[in-house]
Every structure is written in structure tokens, then in C-alpha cells.
Design a protein around this motif. Structure first.
Motif, PDB file in Angstrom:
ATOM      1  N   LYS A 141     -38.736  15.898  31.762  1.00  0.00           N
ATOM      2  CA  LYS A 141     -39.508  14.335  32.364  1.00  0.00           C
ATOM      3  C   LYS A 141     -38.993  13.446  31.249  1.00  0.00           C
ATOM      4  O   LYS A 141     -38.993  13.486  30.952  1.00  0.00           O
ATOM      5  N   VAL A 142     -38.394  12.415  32.331  1.00  0.00           N
ATOM      6  CA  VAL A 142     -38.210  11.202  31.241  1.00  0.00           C
ATOM      7  C   VAL A 142     -38.706  10.017  31.564  1.00  0.00           C
ATOM      8  O   VAL A 142     -38.498   9.375  33.406  1.00  0.00           O
ATOM      9  N   LEU A 143     -39.566   8.717  30.978  1.00  0.00           N
ATOM     10  CA  LEU A 143     -40.134   7.540  31.711  1.00  0.00           C
ATOM     11  C   LEU A 143     -41.112   8.011  33.289  1.00  0.00           C
ATOM     12  O   LEU A 143     -41.725   7.492  34.132  1.00  0.00           O
ATOM     13  N   GLY A 144     -41.583   9.567  32.284  1.00  0.00           N
ATOM     14  CA  GLY A 144     -42.355   9.696  33.222  1.00  0.00           C
ATOM     15  C   GLY A 144     -41.752  10.102  35.679  1.00  0.00           C
ATOM     16  O   GLY A 144     -42.486  10.601  36.018  1.00  0.00           O
ATOM     17  N   ARG A 145     -40.871  10.530  35.191  1.00  0.00           N
ATOM     18  CA  ARG A 145     -39.904  10.988  36.015  1.00  0.00           C
ATOM     19  C   ARG A 145     -39.923  12.332  35.846  1.00  0.00           C
ATOM     20  O   ARG A 145     -39.217  12.522  35.116  1.00  0.00           O
ATOM     21  N   PRO A 146     -39.698  13.382  37.657  1.00  0.00           N
ATOM     22  CA  PRO A 146     -39.201  14.478  36.955  1.00  0.00           C
ATOM     23  C   PRO A 146     -36.984  14.313  36.484  1.00  0.00           C
ATOM     24  O   PRO A 146     -36.828  13.227  37.268  1.00  0.00           O
ATOM     25  N   GLY A 147     -36.937  14.830  36.161  1.00  0.00           N
ATOM     26  CA  GLY A 147     -35.127  14.869  35.157  1.00  0.00           C
ATOM     27  C   GLY A 147     -35.366  16.303  34.936  1.00  0.00           C
ATOM     28  O   GLY A 147     -35.635  17.281  35.144  1.00  0.00           O
ATOM     29  N   VAL A 148     -33.575  16.773  35.024  1.00  0.00           N
ATOM     30  CA  VAL A 148     -33.160  17.484  34.096  1.00  0.00           C
ATOM     31  C   VAL A 148     -32.275  17.543  33.475  1.00  0.00           C
ATOM     32  O   VAL A 148     -31.425  16.549  33.438  1.00  0.00           O
ATOM     33  N   LEU A 149     -32.185  18.088  32.063  1.00  0.00           N
ATOM     34  CA  LEU A 149     -31.391  18.125  31.245  1.00  0.00           C
ATOM     35  C   LEU A 149     -30.046  19.187  31.179  1.00  0.00           C
ATOM     36  O   LEU A 149     -30.830  20.084  32.038  1.00  0.00           O
ATOM     37  N   TYR A 150     -29.220  19.521  31.320  1.00  0.00           N
ATOM     38  CA  TYR A 150     -27.803  20.452  31.250  1.00  0.00           C
ATOM     39  C   TYR A 150     -26.625  20.380  30.923  1.00  0.00           C
ATOM     40  O   TYR A 150     -26.084  19.142  30.265  1.00  0.00           O
ATOM     41  N   SER A 151     -25.729  21.062  30.998  1.00  0.00           N
ATOM     42  CA  SER A 151     -24.457  21.126  30.297  1.00  0.00           C
ATOM     43  C   SER A 151     -23.354  20.418  31.471  1.00  0.00           C
ATOM     44  O   SER A 151     -23.783  21.475  32.450  1.00  0.00           O
ATOM     45  N   THR A 152     -22.230  20.326  31.590  1.00  0.00           N
ATOM     46  CA  THR A 152     -20.823  20.106  31.713  1.00  0.00           C
ATOM     47  C   THR A 152     -20.120  20.090  31.298  1.00  0.00           C
ATOM     48  O   THR A 152     -20.354  19.873  29.984  1.00  0.00           O
ATOM     49  N   ARG A 153     -18.943  19.493  31.716  1.00  0.00           N
ATOM     50  CA  ARG A 153     -17.588  18.831  31.092  1.00  0.00           C
ATOM     51  C   ARG A 153     -16.958  18.462  31.433  1.00  0.00           C
ATOM     52  O   ARG A 153     -16.978  17.854  33.371  1.00  0.00           O
ATOM     53  N   THR A 154     -15.776  17.500  31.456  1.00  0.00           N
ATOM     54  CA  THR A 154     -15.443  16.961  31.175  1.00  0.00           C
ATOM     55  C   THR A 154     -13.988  17.022  32.605  1.00  0.00           C
ATOM     56  O   THR A 154     -14.005  18.239  32.116  1.00  0.00           O
ATOM     57  N   ILE A 155     -13.482  16.592  33.068  1.00  0.00           N
ATOM     58  CA  ILE A 155     -11.838  17.228  33.198  1.00  0.00           C
ATOM     59  C   ILE A 155     -10.750  16.409  32.706  1.00  0.00           C
ATOM     60  O   ILE A 155     -10.831  15.370  32.528  1.00  0.00           O
ATOM     61  N   SER A 156      -9.823  17.318  31.846  1.00  0.00           N
ATOM     62  CA  SER A 156      -8.608  16.922  31.383  1.00  0.00           C
ATOM     63  C   SER A 156      -7.817  16.690  32.355  1.00  0.00           C
ATOM     64  O   SER A 156      -7.170  17.781  33.422  1.00  0.00           O
ATOM     65  N   PRO A 173     -17.168  19.332  25.971  1.00  0.00           N
ATOM     66  CA  PRO A 173     -18.065  19.967  26.933  1.00  0.00           C
ATOM     67  C   PRO A 173     -19.378  18.536  26.939  1.00  0.00           C
ATOM     68  O   PRO A 173     -19.202  17.610  25.857  1.00  0.00           O
ATOM     69  N   ALA A 174     -20.093  18.365  27.698  1.00  0.00           N
ATOM     70  CA  ALA A 174     -20.644  17.456  28.029  1.00  0.00           C
ATOM     71  C   ALA A 174     -22.071  17.875  28.385  1.00  0.00           C
ATOM     72  O   ALA A 174     -21.991  18.380  29.144  1.00  0.00           O
ATOM     73  N   ARG A 175     -23.086  16.944  27.616  1.00  0.00           N
ATOM     74  CA  ARG A 175     -24.532  16.619  28.198  1.00  0.00           C
ATOM     75  C   ARG A 175     -24.954  15.602  28.622  1.00  0.00           C
ATOM     76  O   ARG A 175     -24.678  15.177  29.343  1.00  0.00           O
ATOM     77  N   ALA A 176     -25.693  16.348  29.973  1.00  0.00           N
ATOM     78  CA  ALA A 176     -26.313  15.217  31.271  1.00  0.00           C
ATOM     79  C   ALA A 176     -27.787  15.518  31.100  1.00  0.00           C
ATOM     80  O   ALA A 176     -28.292  16.247  31.861  1.00  0.00           O
ATOM     81  N   LEU A 177     -28.145  14.200  31.818  1.00  0.00           N
ATOM     82  CA  LEU A 177     -29.129  13.927  32.320  1.00  0.00           C
ATOM     83  C   LEU A 177     -29.160  13.407  33.805  1.00  0.00           C
ATOM     84  O   LEU A 177     -28.960  12.111  33.787  1.00  0.00           O
ATOM     85  N   SER A 178     -29.989  13.853  34.727  1.00  0.00           N
ATOM     86  CA  SER A 178     -30.723  13.727  36.105  1.00  0.00           C
ATOM     87  C   SER A 178     -31.701  13.718  36.026  1.00  0.00           C
ATOM     88  O   SER A 178     -33.354  14.072  35.801  1.00  0.00           O
ATOM     89  N   VAL A 179     -31.762  12.318  36.849  1.00  0.00           N
ATOM     90  CA  VAL A 179     -33.527  11.796  36.292  1.00  0.00           C
ATOM     91  C   VAL A 179     -33.769  10.924  38.443  1.00  0.00           C
ATOM     92  O   VAL A 179     -32.898  10.377  38.611  1.00  0.00           O
TER      93      VAL A 179
END
Length: 225
Positions: A141-156, A173-179
Motif C-alpha cells: 500500500k502506498v499513500l493509502g492506495r493499493p499497490g504491488v511491488l515486483y521485480s522486472t528487467r530492463t531491455i539491453s 534487474p529492476a524493482r518496480a512499484l505499481s500504484v
């Protein structure tokens, strides 16, 4: 008699020349100092300014790449990343889409980190999407809203010197947060993604710190409900 009068005049002339020489040296030294200071100031890297994207949309409208870049490229972003001495090398915004789904995004690059801020207008809720984002995804949860923290990768992407087709593959590798775009999670998300130039996995605490500061500055963020 003429010789006696001439001696003091020569002495005064010599003193005058000496004083003029001292004054000239002082002036030259001051000039060189100003020049050196100006050159040093001009050689210092200046923070990148946002480029690309459309004119920011009026309040209440969909976010654009320009608006996202304006929010992301803040003066204290380097400090939020934990690298306060670094200066943004590039900052840009773009207005892309996947089919009919608008996906505007912005990116700011530093020596250590690169950060992206994007929005997706797909009408889908964020809550429950962790099942689609891999085993390292978790609700956040971020700033009172539903969110998801997950792993992804950049493209070379690498380009061939002979003009052949470019090659692409997984990057770092990258870390991402969807809110969720609104507290009721009625569809659409805003995403913050972070990766490091050295390929190390970014710290989630850094990602969350950046997201919490940046997201609440988006137009209409607090009023969306």
C-alpha cells in the motif's frame, strides 16, 4: 644645478613605474582569478531538463510524458536516491501507447540510478495483480492506495557497426512499484521503476521513498477518489 634637479625626478619616475607594475600585476591576478572562477562554474555539470512529450495536460486530464517528467525531475531526486552529489544526466518524457491504451512515461538518468515514472490507462485494478507479476511480487500500500511491488528487467539493445539489425536481450534487474490511480482502484496505474547502472538489485526502501515523494505531486493526486 640641472643634474641635482634631475635626480629627484628620475627617482619619482622610478617609484611611479614600480607602483604601476604592482598595480598591473594585481589587476592581472584579479582578472585571472575571475576567469578561472568563471571557467570552473561553466565546466560544472548542470542538471538535465525535461525534453520531449506534449504540453502538460490541464488539471484533471490524463497525465502526459511532459507532466510526468515535471514531477519526476525534482531538485531533491538525487538525495532521495541516496546519491546527493550526483546530477541528472538526462531527463525526458514521451507519450506512447500500446494499441489504444495510453502509456505516457518519463525517465531521469543519474550516474548510479535510472528512474522511470509511467501511467497506464488500461482500466484494470491494481489489487490482485501480484499473481501476474512473478513470485517476487507482493502487495504494497502506498499513500493509502493499493499497490504491488515486483521485480522486472530492463531491455539491453546493441547496434551493429556494419548496419545490420540491432540485437536485444535482458538487461539489468529492476524493482518496480505499481500504484492504483485512485484510492478505490477503479482502473489504471502509475508505476515507478528503478535500476542501477552496476547491475545490483535496487533497495526497495529507496524505491518506496522516491515513489511516496513523487506520486503525491502529480496533478489531482490527493483529490482523486
Amino acid at each position: 644645478m640641472a643634474e641635482e634637479n634631475d635626480a629627484p625626478m628620475k627617482s619619482a619616475s622610478a617609484w611611479g613605474q614600480a607602483l604601476a607594475a604592482v598595480a598591473l600585476v594585481g589587476a592581472l591576478s584579479g582578472g585571472f582569478w575571475v576567469l578561472a572562477k568563471t571557467s570552473a562554474a561553466e565546466s560544472e555539470p548542470k542538471p538535465a531538463t525535461c525534453s520531449g512529450g506534449e504540453t502538460p495536460a490541464p488539471k484533471g486530464k490524463r497525465l502526459t510524458g511532459a507532466r510526468l517528467c515535471e514531477a519526476l525531475n525534482r531538485p531533491d531526486l538525487a538525495a532521495l536516491l541516496g546519491t546527493p552529489t550526483e546530477t541528472a544526466k538526462t531527463a525526458s518524457g514521451s507519450d506512447s501507447s500500446i494499441g489504444k491504451i495510453a502509456t505516457p512515461q518519463a525517465q531521469v538518468e543519474f550516474e548510479t540510478y535510472t528512474v522511470t515514472l509511467s501511467a497506464t490507462y488500461d482500466g484494470l485494478p491494481v489489487a490482485g495483480s501480484e499473481g501476474l507479476l512473478g513470485s517476487y511480487a507482493r502487495p504494497q500500500k502506498v499513500l493509502g492506495r493499493p499497490g504491488v511491488l515486483y521485480s522486472t528487467r530492463t531491455i539491453s539493445i546493441s547496434f551493429r557497426l556494419d548496419g545490420g539489425d540491432a540485437d536485444s536481450g535482458p538487461g539489468v534487474p529492476a524493482r518496480a512499484l505499481s500504484v492504483a490511480q485512485d484510492p478505490k482502484d477503479r482502473g489504471g496505474s502509475v508505476d515507478v521503476t528503478l535500476w542501477r547502472a552496476d547491475g545490483a538489485v535496487p533497495d526497495d526502501a529507496v524505491l518506496l521513498r522516491v515513489a511516496e515523494r513523487v506520486l503525491q505531486t502529480l496533478p489531482g493526486w490527493t483529490s482523486r477518489g
